[in-house]
Design an enzyme around this catalytic site. Structure first.
Site, PDB file in Angstrom:
ATOM      1  N   LYS A   1      50.205  30.647  29.891  1.00 33.48           N
ATOM      2  CA  LYS A   1      49.509  30.641  28.606  1.00 33.48           C
ATOM      3  C   LYS A   1      50.372  31.289  27.534  1.00 33.48           C
ATOM      4  CE  LYS A   1      45.768  33.198  28.074  1.00 33.48           C
ATOM      5  NZ  LYS A   1      44.358  33.582  28.261  1.00 33.48           N
TER       6      LYS A   1
ATOM      7  N   GLU B   1      57.468  36.057  36.163  1.00 33.23           N
ATOM      8  CA  GLU B   1      57.632  35.291  37.399  1.00 33.23           C
ATOM      9  C   GLU B   1      57.805  33.807  37.100  1.00 33.23           C
ATOM     10  OE1 GLU B   1      55.348  37.633  36.940  1.00 33.23           O
ATOM     11  OE2 GLU B   1      55.047  38.810  38.771  1.00 33.23           O
TER      12      GLU B   1
ATOM     13  N   GLY C   1      43.035  33.630  32.387  1.00 33.52           N
ATOM     14  CA  GLY C   1      43.737  32.987  33.495  1.00 33.52           C
ATOM     15  C   GLY C   1      42.831  32.676  34.668  1.00 33.52           C
ATOM     16  N   ARG C   2      42.036  33.655  35.090  1.00 33.56           N
ATOM     17  CA  ARG C   2      41.183  33.458  36.277  1.00 33.56           C
ATOM     18  C   ARG C   2      40.015  32.531  36.004  1.00 33.56           C
ATOM     19  NH1 ARG C   2      41.229  38.397  34.079  1.00 33.56           N
ATOM     20  NH2 ARG C   2      39.334  39.462  33.449  1.00 33.56           N
TER      21      ARG C   2
ATOM     22  N   GLU D   1      39.577  41.167  39.400  1.00 30.76           N
ATOM     23  CA  GLU D   1      40.251  41.323  38.115  1.00 30.76           C
ATOM     24  C   GLU D   1      39.236  41.400  36.974  1.00 30.76           C
ATOM     25  OE1 GLU D   1      43.192  38.294  36.784  1.00 30.76           O
ATOM     26  OE2 GLU D   1      44.586  39.971  36.629  1.00 30.76           O
TER      27      GLU D   1
ATOM     28  N   HIS E   1      36.979  35.090  65.121  1.00 32.29           N
ATOM     29  CA  HIS E   1      37.943  35.544  66.130  1.00 32.29           C
ATOM     30  C   HIS E   1      38.904  36.563  65.537  1.00 32.29           C
ATOM     31  CE1 HIS E   1      36.933  32.510  69.262  1.00 32.29           C
ATOM     32  NE2 HIS E   1      36.421  31.916  68.208  1.00 32.29           N
TER      33      HIS E   1
ATOM     34  N   LYS F   1      53.808  46.257  34.644  1.00 32.75           N
ATOM     35  CA  LYS F   1      54.786  45.418  33.924  1.00 32.75           C
ATOM     36  C   LYS F   1      55.763  46.277  33.142  1.00 32.75           C
ATOM     37  CE  LYS F   1      51.738  41.410  33.114  1.00 32.75           C
ATOM     38  NZ  LYS F   1      51.098  40.565  32.084  1.00 32.75           N
TER      39      LYS F   1
END
Lengths: 525, 525
Positions: free
Chosen positions: A208, A214, A268-269, A355, A386, A501
């Site tokens: 965005k 990254e 973002g999420r 978040e 399991h 950051k």
């Protein structure tokens, strides 16, 4: 409308005083049939195995009313600045349709039209790629799309892609393979790239801000590989599109084959139903599949307007989760989809919930005196059975559970063995687990004793289709939103990610005299 | 040797009374350099960012001594019946070498020789498959192995395979692709099978008991596909091997190409270094790679004998984890590997820890009055930073963190961009996060304030090699074991998974008059 902290609410005091209920005494076959509400997309939310009775639900309603939860949702839909920290509107609902029918304007444009315009671009572009009228630089049809993004540009779209792959196979929907590069660890990109045929791959760069460390690093790594590709006539600029905001540096990058836009009002999420999810899902499965997902999400968004807790699944789920957290004091929640297609859905919900609601100040930035968002984790059943279910059944802590299940599988391949199909075995396990957690079992041997009274809820439907998936996604988004209103926090910013950051940049600048930081960096760099 | 509950230990009372320490005041560059211990495989465990000082560590030592933790580990190594619930020996350490040099006999055989014999079989068989002297039924070399198993037969082997794939690529080790089918959801098998070339695929059926519902169902589904395969001359019996116990029904199945054995003394979650992990890893990467992994694990097993807490990383990690859980009261722990290769390692540790120590009775089956195993969850960094770290930094609960990192990447593909490589950016982020969590940051705006004092530890090394991975695996196994001794529980049974199995069978039998169970089953079946 009033914004007050949870501990100022009268109905909260009432809920704290309500008699605690025992699931074992509450649970009957009749209760199972009655304790549910329809969600969008043909899904239902069943809370029969939650330790709540009529009195508690009445107090849920009082609290929901007192805290004006649905009114606050309407404020979001109306375009109020509900992301108080960043002073932004919160418009992800608008990406799947206008719930209130009221225009929302910002930055001189009607935002519903803006999102629609992007969807039209996605529709046309994805059709051209899928029908081969847009080809790779060496004249070959695109077979694979590869999304480069992290966080919300990765987890949601990846979870949704994996959730629909089997459906597309079962429904004979033509599918382009999708891959995802997210981690700045170069081994991530290297692994994915080693699987790609570059001539038939289209990269989707998603950031965005256009500044995500990254994502830009992985873009550069990919471009380096593309430019060095020993393929005659290969042209990297014909192999990458961007999803970004209009104001980002990426928007001006003329080396892109196409660009699709989002804006600052989609966190973002919450961006899976914007171009962030739309481009990759439309390329992979066709725009009409993405459109069905939007439809399911919109259906659920509309249902979330219902002021009655018992008729609003997201609201009921939010109240149950809050009750587990703030009244009963349980610190985590497990997400347990009995569907391999939802293998990464818990990872998406982990971001969405933790978040959004992992906050220590209220929406005005003032400290609060109660706990907020829980830890969210989960794996698909029956795999989890399991693995970590031992602790869920017999550990010393109680972990509330959110089960998800579907009557039918997606792919249509099944076999009857030992008297039942795999699908029937899957769902036999799911129903068995709910009852085992709720009712437990007495045994002379305490090691074989199950205390029971372990709360769970169930979201279920016929099949995991795009509509059902859209509704499932929106259900959890709206649940998290309602809980944020209850806690009087801002569920739409993420200031907690900033310090890391800043310090990472400091390390890359030689630590700037910070000795502790340098001592740790020296271990690793 | 004495077995007593944690709350009967004098040193525990002392630890409860010890002054609580503030990481912010403790943490210096000097402390970072001093607070670490060597593990096996070239790794180190650093606890500088844990809120513990010399006094607390002295009391750790007293507690470790009082509870005879290392002596109990020696009892395991000596072949005592330490799985009290199931009255079994606990011999997974012996699969990677004899730590005490003392023979362990059971069922009329020397168990070290038995595991060695299986490894020799694995070595010979995997070499024959890899060099093509054993081929598929249509004369083609095997290119892919596909493990069918669930829980410990899936999570550990899968996590290790993914962890070594990049290393093998970087080290030019010939690799057979590995796939895994686990879930009884038929969409899992269907998805994997759709990716396979049956002529070049070897299936590995893994079930210790030979009765695991999911695994037998998936075997039947796979066999159905194999038998219907429209390939002239195709013979399913040339495409499947078994890993099981000698006494299981599978051991007598003559339709298998080969069989490899384990026994009742290796719990599923501890079985990665037995044939359960050995067959698939040796087929994928060669036996010598698996052998290196065993060597790293054995190195760590030897180090775990050291009675000094400060010289025994697994013991120190166990004490720190216990302190977080029982003294500071933190209910969960996040595993955060800064290595994409370890993407599924947290899922393996989730099983290892939660299934081992999610217990409510002591080793004699008596109720206990303190909390045991925590919730374990995690995702690789930097991905997690863009997901749930918001809550870790600014949520209302404190979550202790276990970081893992490596100086070098595995694959050797990297790029310098904006002045640094991807690998350097990755590790800059990792060191930044440790410091951000520990020290926090003051800010006038409480929304941008970081409280700090969030505890973390770091396991680090030069590169994720097979040796390092083996040591990492053994480190956590031994940590969990020591914690089980502290809590005086049996970390080696899993009675908590039984009730669900019984009720699932009941559902498949029509619910046998259980109305609540039927009500839930009716929603789904």
């Amino acid at each position: 409308m009033e914004y007050k902290n949870l501990d100022k609410a009268e109905a909260y005091s009432a809920l704290l005083k309500d008699e605690k209920k025992d699931i074992k005494t509450l649970l009957t076959a009749e209760r199972v049939k009655k304790s549910e509400v329809k969600l969008g997309g043909g899904l239902k939310y069943n809370w029969a195995a939650m330790p709540v009775d009529g009195k508690i639900i009445k107090d849920y309603q009082k609290l929901a009313d007192e805290m004006e939860l649905v009114e606050k949702y309407k404020a979001i839909l109306s375009g109020e600045v509900m992301n108080t920290g960043e002073k932004r509107l919160v418009l992800h609902h608008l990406t799947r349709g206008n719930v209130l029918g009221k225009e929302v304007w910002a930055d001189g444009e009607e935002k519903g039209a803006f999102y629609k315009e992007q969807d039209e671009k996605i529709k046309a572009f994805s059709a051209s790629v899928r029908n081969g009228s847009i080809k790779g630089s060496t004249g070959k049809k695109f077979q694979t799309v590869c999304q480069i993004g992290i966080g919300g540009s990765d987890l949601g779209p990846r979870a949704l892609y994996l959730a629909l792959k089997g459906w597309a196979k079962g429904a004979n929907v033509k599918t382009l393979n999708a891959e995802f590069i997210s981690n700045v660890d170069p081994d991530d990109a290297s692994d994915v790239i080693s699987r790609l045929n570059l001539e038939t791959t289209l990269f989707i760069l998603v950031s965005k801000s256009g500044t995500t460390q990254e994502t830009l690093t992985n873009r550069d790594l990919v471009l380096d590989v593309l430019k060095k590709a020993p393929i005659p006539g290969f042209d990297a600029s014909k192999h990458m599109v961007a999803v970004t905001s209009k104001t980002s540096p990426l928007a001006k990058d003329s080396s892109m084959l196409a660009s699709f836009f989002i804006d600052d009002y989609i966190g973002g999420r919450y961006s899976s139903t914007s171009a962030v999810g739309g481009v990759v899902l439309s390329l992979a499965f066709g725009y009409s599949t993405f459109e069905k997902l939007l439809k399911g999400a919109h259906e659920e968004d509309v249902k979330a307007l219902n002021p009655s807790v018992k008729k609003n699944g997201a609201l009921m789920d939010a109240m149950n989760g809050f009750y587990m957290r703030n009244v009963l004091g349980y610190p985590s929640t497990a997400i347990l989809p009995y569907s391999q297609a939802l293998s990464r859905f818990p990872a998406h919900l982990q971001q969405l919930d933790m978040e959004s609601n992992g906050k220590h100040v209220n929406r005005n930035g003032e400290p609060i005196d109660y706990v907020t968002g829980p830890v969210i984790f989960g794996e698909p059943g029956t795999n989890g059975q399991h693995s970590f279910y031992q602790l869920l059944h017999q550990g010393t802590d109680i972990i509330p559970l959110q089960f998800i299940g579907f009557k039918d599988n997606q792919r249509g391949m099944d076999i009857e063995t030992a008297g039942s199909t795999s699908q029937k075995k899957l769902n036999a396990n799911l129903s068995a687990q709910i009852v085992a957690f709720a009712l437990g079992k007495n045994d002379e041997n305490p090691n074989k004793e199950f205390g029971g009274n372990r709360p769970s809820s169930l979201i279920y439907g016929d099949k995991l289709t795009p509509q059902a998936l859209g509704a499932l996604l929106a259900h959890f988004e709206n649940k998290v939103m309602f809980q944020g209103f209850l806690w009087n926090i801002n569920s739409f910013d993420q200031e907690g990610v900033q310090l890391g950051k800043v310090l990472a940049k400091k390390v890359l600048n030689g630590c700037e005299g910070d000795e502790v930081l340098k001592a740790f960096a020296d271990l690793l760099i």
